[in-house]
Design a protein around this motif. Structure first.
Motif, mmCIF file in Angstrom:
data_model
loop_
_atom_site.group_PDB
_atom_site.id
_atom_site.type_symbol
_atom_site.label_atom_id
_atom_site.label_comp_id
_atom_site.label_asym_id
_atom_site.label_seq_id
_atom_site.Cartn_x
_atom_site.Cartn_y
_atom_site.Cartn_z
ATOM 1 N N GLY A 102 -10.849 18.854 -3.313
ATOM 2 C CA GLY A 102 -12.069 18.179 -2.897
ATOM 3 C C GLY A 102 -12.969 17.866 -4.086
ATOM 4 N N VAL A 103 -14.142 17.348 -3.789
ATOM 5 C CA VAL A 103 -15.078 17.005 -4.864
ATOM 6 C C VAL A 103 -15.611 18.291 -5.504
ATOM 7 N N CYS A 104 -15.925 19.281 -4.654
ATOM 8 C CA CYS A 104 -16.488 20.536 -5.181
ATOM 9 C C CYS A 104 -15.490 21.277 -6.055
ATOM 10 N N GLY A 105 -14.268 21.418 -5.545
ATOM 11 C CA GLY A 105 -13.263 22.158 -6.297
ATOM 12 C C GLY A 105 -12.851 21.444 -7.580
ATOM 13 N N LEU B 286 -24.449 17.874 -3.059
ATOM 14 C CA LEU B 286 -25.333 17.064 -2.215
ATOM 15 C C LEU B 286 -24.511 15.951 -1.581
ATOM 16 N N ASP B 287 -24.699 15.762 -0.285
ATOM 17 C CA ASP B 287 -24.026 14.690 0.450
ATOM 18 C C ASP B 287 -25.073 13.751 1.026
ATOM 19 N N SER B 288 -24.642 12.519 1.333
ATOM 20 C CA SER B 288 -25.544 11.559 1.971
ATOM 21 C C SER B 288 -24.780 10.719 2.985
ATOM 22 N N HIS C 39 -11.002 14.146 -0.948
ATOM 23 C CA HIS C 39 -12.341 14.490 -0.470
ATOM 24 C C HIS C 39 -12.239 15.303 0.818
ATOM 25 N N ILE C 40 -13.029 16.376 0.904
ATOM 26 C CA ILE C 40 -13.013 17.232 2.090
ATOM 27 C C ILE C 40 -14.172 16.805 2.977
ATOM 28 N N ALA C 41 -13.857 16.295 4.161
ATOM 29 C CA ALA C 41 -14.897 15.753 5.054
ATOM 30 C C ALA C 41 -15.417 16.841 5.985
HETATM 31 N N1 SME Z 1 -17.137 17.138 0.524
HETATM 32 C C1 SME Z 1 -16.953 18.368 -0.216
HETATM 33 C C2 SME Z 1 -16.856 19.552 0.721
HETATM 34 C C3 SME Z 1 -18.148 20.239 0.950
HETATM 35 S S1 SME Z 1 -19.109 19.473 2.071
HETATM 36 O O1 SME Z 1 -19.417 18.123 1.602
HETATM 37 C C4 SME Z 1 -20.490 20.287 2.399
HETATM 38 C C5 SME Z 1 -15.728 18.275 -1.088
HETATM 39 O O2 SME Z 1 -14.950 17.322 -0.990
HETATM 40 O O3 SME Z 1 -15.527 19.191 -1.885
#
Ligand code: SME
Length: 162
Positions: A84-87, A134-136, A107-109
């Motif tokens: 995901g974006v965070c990882g 941060l998400d939008s 991307h983790i939705a």
């Molecule tokens: N979209 C994130 C996961 C966390 S949530 O957005 C709160 C990702 O892809 O890591």
């Protein structure tokens, strides 16, 4: 009432400039990490109405981030490093600005309404200890102005008691 409208770069910078000393004051003298991260996410949410979700994922092991204090809808609890974006931000130790989450492979939705995202790593002694996410619901809600100011928020978070 606050609205999810995009601010001009100078308006956004003014908001962040007002917010930074408030964040420092909120955390001043308080050793409890959860309390401090909770207040930082709440203050950021008030400051940035375009954000639908603001919070922290904390590194709990060599391979995993776990949901920390946040503001917004319930979210996924565990994110593997590199996923995901965070990882990805945590694994690559860099800020990721994602103008359209559908274009980010993996991307983790957590919230199907999310359209854009920014993630900033929080580092202590060269190690990622958490990320600020941060998400939008708006496309391209975050830019380099956000990245610069949020890196200061990440530096403040890194300076807390862990
Ligand atoms: N979209 C994130 C996961 C966390 S949530 O957005 C709160 C990702 O892809 O890591």
């Amino acid at each position: 009432m606050t609205e999810a409208v995009a601010l001009s770069s100078s308006d956004k910078a003014s908001r962040y400039a007002e917010l930074m000393p408030q964040l420092a004051a909120l955390c001043e003298g308080e050793p409890d990490l959860v309390a401090n991260l909770a207040n930082i996410s709440a203050a950021l949410k008030t400051c940035l109405p375009i954000a639908s979700w603001i919070g922290f994922y904390i590194r709990r092991s060599a391979t995993e981030l776990v949901l920390g204090p946040f503001q917004g809808n319930v979210a996924c609890v565990r994110i593997a490093f590199g996923r995901g974006v965070c990882g990805t931000s945590a694994a690559e130790r860099r800020t990721l600005i994602v103008p359209d989450v559908e274009q980010f492979p993996g991307h983790i939705a957590c919230d199907a309404g999310s359209r854009s995202e920014i993630v900033i790593p929080i580092e202590r002694a060269g190690q990622v200890v958490a990320v600020l996410d941060l998400d939008s619901y708006e496309l391209a809600a975050f830019d380099e102005v956000d990245a610069q100011w949020l890196s200061q928020v990440a530096a403040l978070a890194a300076s807390l008691s862990w």
